[in-house]
Design a protein around this motif. Structure first.
Motif, PDB file in Angstrom:
ATOM      1  N   ARG A   1      32.737  27.682  50.345  1.00  8.27           N
ATOM      2  CA  ARG A   1      32.330  27.694  48.923  1.00  8.27           C
ATOM      3  C   ARG A   1      33.499  28.226  48.214  1.00  8.27           C
ATOM      4  N   LEU A   2      33.856  27.734  46.947  1.00  8.02           N
ATOM      5  CA  LEU A   2      34.975  28.186  46.006  1.00  8.02           C
ATOM      6  C   LEU A   2      34.576  29.401  45.052  1.00  8.02           C
ATOM      7  N   ILE A   3      35.024  30.330  45.119  1.00  8.90           N
ATOM      8  CA  ILE A   3      34.870  31.607  44.249  1.00  8.90           C
ATOM      9  C   ILE A   3      35.828  31.587  43.207  1.00  8.90           C
ATOM     10  N   ALA A   4      35.504  31.121  41.995  1.00 11.27           N
ATOM     11  CA  ALA A   4      36.372  31.321  40.999  1.00 11.27           C
ATOM     12  C   ALA A   4      36.557  32.605  40.491  1.00 11.27           C
ATOM     13  N   VAL A   5      37.763  32.999  40.802  1.00 15.16           N
ATOM     14  CA  VAL A   5      38.278  34.461  40.391  1.00 15.16           C
ATOM     15  C   VAL A   5      38.837  34.665  38.922  1.00 15.16           C
ATOM     16  N   SER A   6      37.786  35.199  38.239  1.00 15.69           N
ATOM     17  CA  SER A   6      38.058  35.319  36.746  1.00 15.69           C
ATOM     18  C   SER A   6      38.601  36.598  36.268  1.00 15.69           C
ATOM     19  N   LYS A   7      39.041  37.488  37.102  1.00 14.48           N
ATOM     20  CA  LYS A   7      39.675  38.946  36.829  1.00 14.48           C
ATOM     21  C   LYS A   7      40.653  38.556  35.523  1.00 14.48           C
ATOM     22  N   THR A   8      40.784  39.600  34.649  1.00 14.64           N
ATOM     23  CA  THR A   8      41.569  39.355  33.495  1.00 14.64           C
ATOM     24  C   THR A   8      41.199  38.208  32.452  1.00 14.64           C
ATOM     25  N   HIS A   9      40.430  37.282  32.917  1.00 14.08           N
ATOM     26  CA  HIS A   9      40.120  36.070  32.136  1.00 14.08           C
ATOM     27  C   HIS A   9      38.823  36.714  31.164  1.00 14.08           C
ATOM     28  N   ASP A  10      39.006  35.955  30.050  1.00 15.33           N
ATOM     29  CA  ASP A  10      37.474  36.439  29.183  1.00 15.33           C
ATOM     30  C   ASP A  10      36.275  35.604  29.546  1.00 15.33           C
ATOM     31  N   ALA A  11      35.383  35.817  28.766  1.00 15.48           N
ATOM     32  CA  ALA A  11      34.045  35.304  29.033  1.00 15.48           C
ATOM     33  C   ALA A  11      33.965  33.759  28.531  1.00 15.48           C
ATOM     34  N   ASP A  12      34.699  33.388  27.593  1.00 11.86           N
ATOM     35  CA  ASP A  12      34.941  32.238  27.383  1.00 11.86           C
ATOM     36  C   ASP A  12      35.662  31.191  28.701  1.00 11.86           C
ATOM     37  N   ALA A  13      36.542  31.722  29.133  1.00 10.04           N
ATOM     38  CA  ALA A  13      37.091  31.052  30.349  1.00 10.04           C
ATOM     39  C   ALA A  13      35.863  30.913  31.299  1.00 10.04           C
ATOM     40  N   VAL A  14      35.088  31.842  31.516  1.00  6.29           N
ATOM     41  CA  VAL A  14      33.941  31.910  32.658  1.00  6.29           C
ATOM     42  C   VAL A  14      33.227  30.717  32.369  1.00  6.29           C
TER      43      VAL A  14
ATOM     44  N   PHE B   1      31.608  33.289  41.057  1.00  8.63           N
ATOM     45  CA  PHE B   1      32.672  33.847  40.429  1.00  8.63           C
ATOM     46  C   PHE B   1      33.046  35.328  41.002  1.00  8.63           C
ATOM     47  N   GLY B   2      34.578  35.445  41.083  1.00  9.10           N
ATOM     48  CA  GLY B   2      34.728  36.865  41.653  1.00  9.10           C
ATOM     49  C   GLY B   2      35.603  37.847  40.619  1.00  9.10           C
ATOM     50  N   GLU B   3      35.228  39.017  40.663  1.00  7.05           N
ATOM     51  CA  GLU B   3      35.955  39.993  40.047  1.00  7.05           C
ATOM     52  C   GLU B   3      36.560  41.193  40.650  1.00  7.05           C
ATOM     53  N   ASN B   4      37.690  41.606  40.240  1.00 10.12           N
ATOM     54  CA  ASN B   4      38.156  42.812  41.036  1.00 10.12           C
ATOM     55  C   ASN B   4      37.565  44.173  40.854  1.00 10.12           C
ATOM     56  N   ARG B   5      37.281  44.452  39.349  1.00 10.20           N
ATOM     57  CA  ARG B   5      36.937  45.620  38.845  1.00 10.20           C
ATOM     58  C   ARG B   5      35.497  45.681  38.501  1.00 10.20           C
ATOM     59  N   VAL B   6      34.765  46.566  38.663  1.00  8.10           N
ATOM     60  CA  VAL B   6      33.223  46.997  38.159  1.00  8.10           C
ATOM     61  C   VAL B   6      33.258  46.946  36.556  1.00  8.10           C
ATOM     62  N   GLN B   7      34.207  47.827  36.181  1.00  7.72           N
ATOM     63  CA  GLN B   7      34.189  47.966  34.786  1.00  7.72           C
ATOM     64  C   GLN B   7      34.400  46.634  34.026  1.00  7.72           C
TER      65      GLN B   7
ATOM     66  N   TYR C   1      22.771  32.285  32.745  1.00  4.83           N
ATOM     67  CA  TYR C   1      22.763  31.500  33.775  1.00  4.83           C
ATOM     68  C   TYR C   1      22.116  32.216  34.778  1.00  4.83           C
ATOM     69  N   PRO C   2      20.804  32.139  35.268  1.00  7.31           N
ATOM     70  CA  PRO C   2      20.186  33.078  36.245  1.00  7.31           C
ATOM     71  C   PRO C   2      20.840  32.593  37.642  1.00  7.31           C
ATOM     72  N   ASP C   3      21.371  31.491  37.921  1.00  7.12           N
ATOM     73  CA  ASP C   3      21.794  31.070  39.067  1.00  7.12           C
ATOM     74  C   ASP C   3      23.484  31.446  39.250  1.00  7.12           C
ATOM     75  N   LEU C   4      23.970  31.927  38.299  1.00 11.85           N
ATOM     76  CA  LEU C   4      25.433  32.348  38.566  1.00 11.85           C
ATOM     77  C   LEU C   4      25.247  33.644  39.698  1.00 11.85           C
ATOM     78  N   GLU C   5      26.433  33.474  40.451  1.00  7.36           N
ATOM     79  CA  GLU C   5      26.610  34.441  41.293  1.00  7.36           C
ATOM     80  C   GLU C   5      27.833  35.103  41.589  1.00  7.36           C
ATOM     81  N   LEU C   6      27.656  36.376  41.780  1.00  8.15           N
ATOM     82  CA  LEU C   6      28.858  37.269  41.397  1.00  8.15           C
ATOM     83  C   LEU C   6      29.354  38.183  42.486  1.00  8.15           C
ATOM     84  N   HIS C   7      30.820  37.849  42.840  1.00 13.71           N
ATOM     85  CA  HIS C   7      31.372  38.727  43.948  1.00 13.71           C
ATOM     86  C   HIS C   7      32.199  39.628  43.625  1.00 13.71           C
ATOM     87  N   LEU C   8      32.106  40.977  44.150  1.00 10.52           N
ATOM     88  CA  LEU C   8      33.134  41.951  44.039  1.00 10.52           C
ATOM     89  C   LEU C   8      34.287  41.751  45.079  1.00 10.52           C
ATOM     90  N   ILE C   9      35.414  41.653  44.637  1.00  6.95           N
ATOM     91  CA  ILE C   9      36.441  41.194  45.596  1.00  6.95           C
ATOM     92  C   ILE C   9      37.549  42.135  45.654  1.00  6.95           C
TER      93      ILE C   9
END
Length: 230
Positions: free
Chosen positions: A35-48, A59-65, A78-86
């Motif tokens: 599985r490919l986790i697209a790491v979107s930290k510091t990129h905005d919602a438009d990039a996602v 998708f993967g994010e580094n920070r909860v906030q 997108y109810p099928d979006l899966e989010l990983h805390l990395i």
């Protein structure tokens, strides 16, 4: 975001997926195993959104906030979006993390495992968890030491009832990554864990050849990060 930028992200996604498939074929693996986790930290919602428009959902994010500012609306759309805390998780953020993330990849101490378990009890959400192992034993880096991994895995499972599905590592930047990936695979095997989160933009093909079941790729998909933004 311009249509040209959206296409760039779609093209980069396709390129990374093709390289993952090639690495799988080189070792006789089915590309569907990774599985490919697209790491979107510091990129905005438009990039996602551009990645979502291209059909990507993990998708993967580094920070909860930071994730809280981007993903609730995207997950509603997108109810099928899966989010990983990395990224590292503080115990006082465990409840927020459990409420938002589907997978927490950075469980590295029993106090955090207890906090996640308590938050799961309160929220009714039970994210899948990875134990993070500091394979390079770097003092500045999160993750349990390799010698402590078996005991932490057992505590997470037995004492705290977490849904531990695999292990995660981030090798030292100047080391040969395959040695660290092999160590993580060995620890996982003796604990009956089948998922390995290892490999980033610079070494994900090596990780795939070493048995990674998911890779965390950011820069190769979204471009260089603007750290001043977050």
């Amino acid at each position: 975001m311009s249509s040209e930028s959206e296409q760039t992200i779609a093209d980069r996604l396709a390129h990374v997926e093709a390289r993952i498939a090639k690495a799988c074929r080189a070792t006789g693996r089915d590309p569907a195993e990774v599985r490919l986790i697209a790491v979107s930290k510091t990129h905005d919602a438009d990039a996602v959104r551009a990645a979502l428009a291209a059909g990507h959902r993990v998708f993967g994010e580094n920070r909860v906030q930071e994730a809280e500012g981007k993903f609730p609306a995207l997950k509603a759309e997108y109810p099928d979006l899966e989010l990983h805390l990395i990224g590292p998780l503080q115990t006082n953020k465990a409840k927020d993390a459990v409420a938002l993330f589907d997978v927490i990849e950075t469980v590295d101490r029993e106090k955090l495992a207890a906090a996640i378990a308590a938050a799961s009890e309160k929220t009714g959400r039970r994210p899948r968890c990875f134990v993070q192992v500091n394979t390079g034993e770097e003092p500045q880096k999160a993750g349990c030491l390799p010698a402590a991994a078996d005991a932490l895995i057992a505590a997470c499972r037995i004492t705290h009832g977490l849904d531990v599905v695999g292990l995660m590592c981030i090798p030292p930047i100047d080391d040969e990554p395959s040695l660290h990936f092999a160590l993580l695979r060995k620890i996982a095997a003796r604990n009956g864990l089948h998922q390995l989160s290892m490999g980033m933009s610079s070494d994900y093909e090596i990780a795939v050849r070493q048995g990674a079941t998911q890779v965390r790729v950011g820069t190769a998909i979204f471009g260089q990060r603007d750290y001043s933004a977050g």
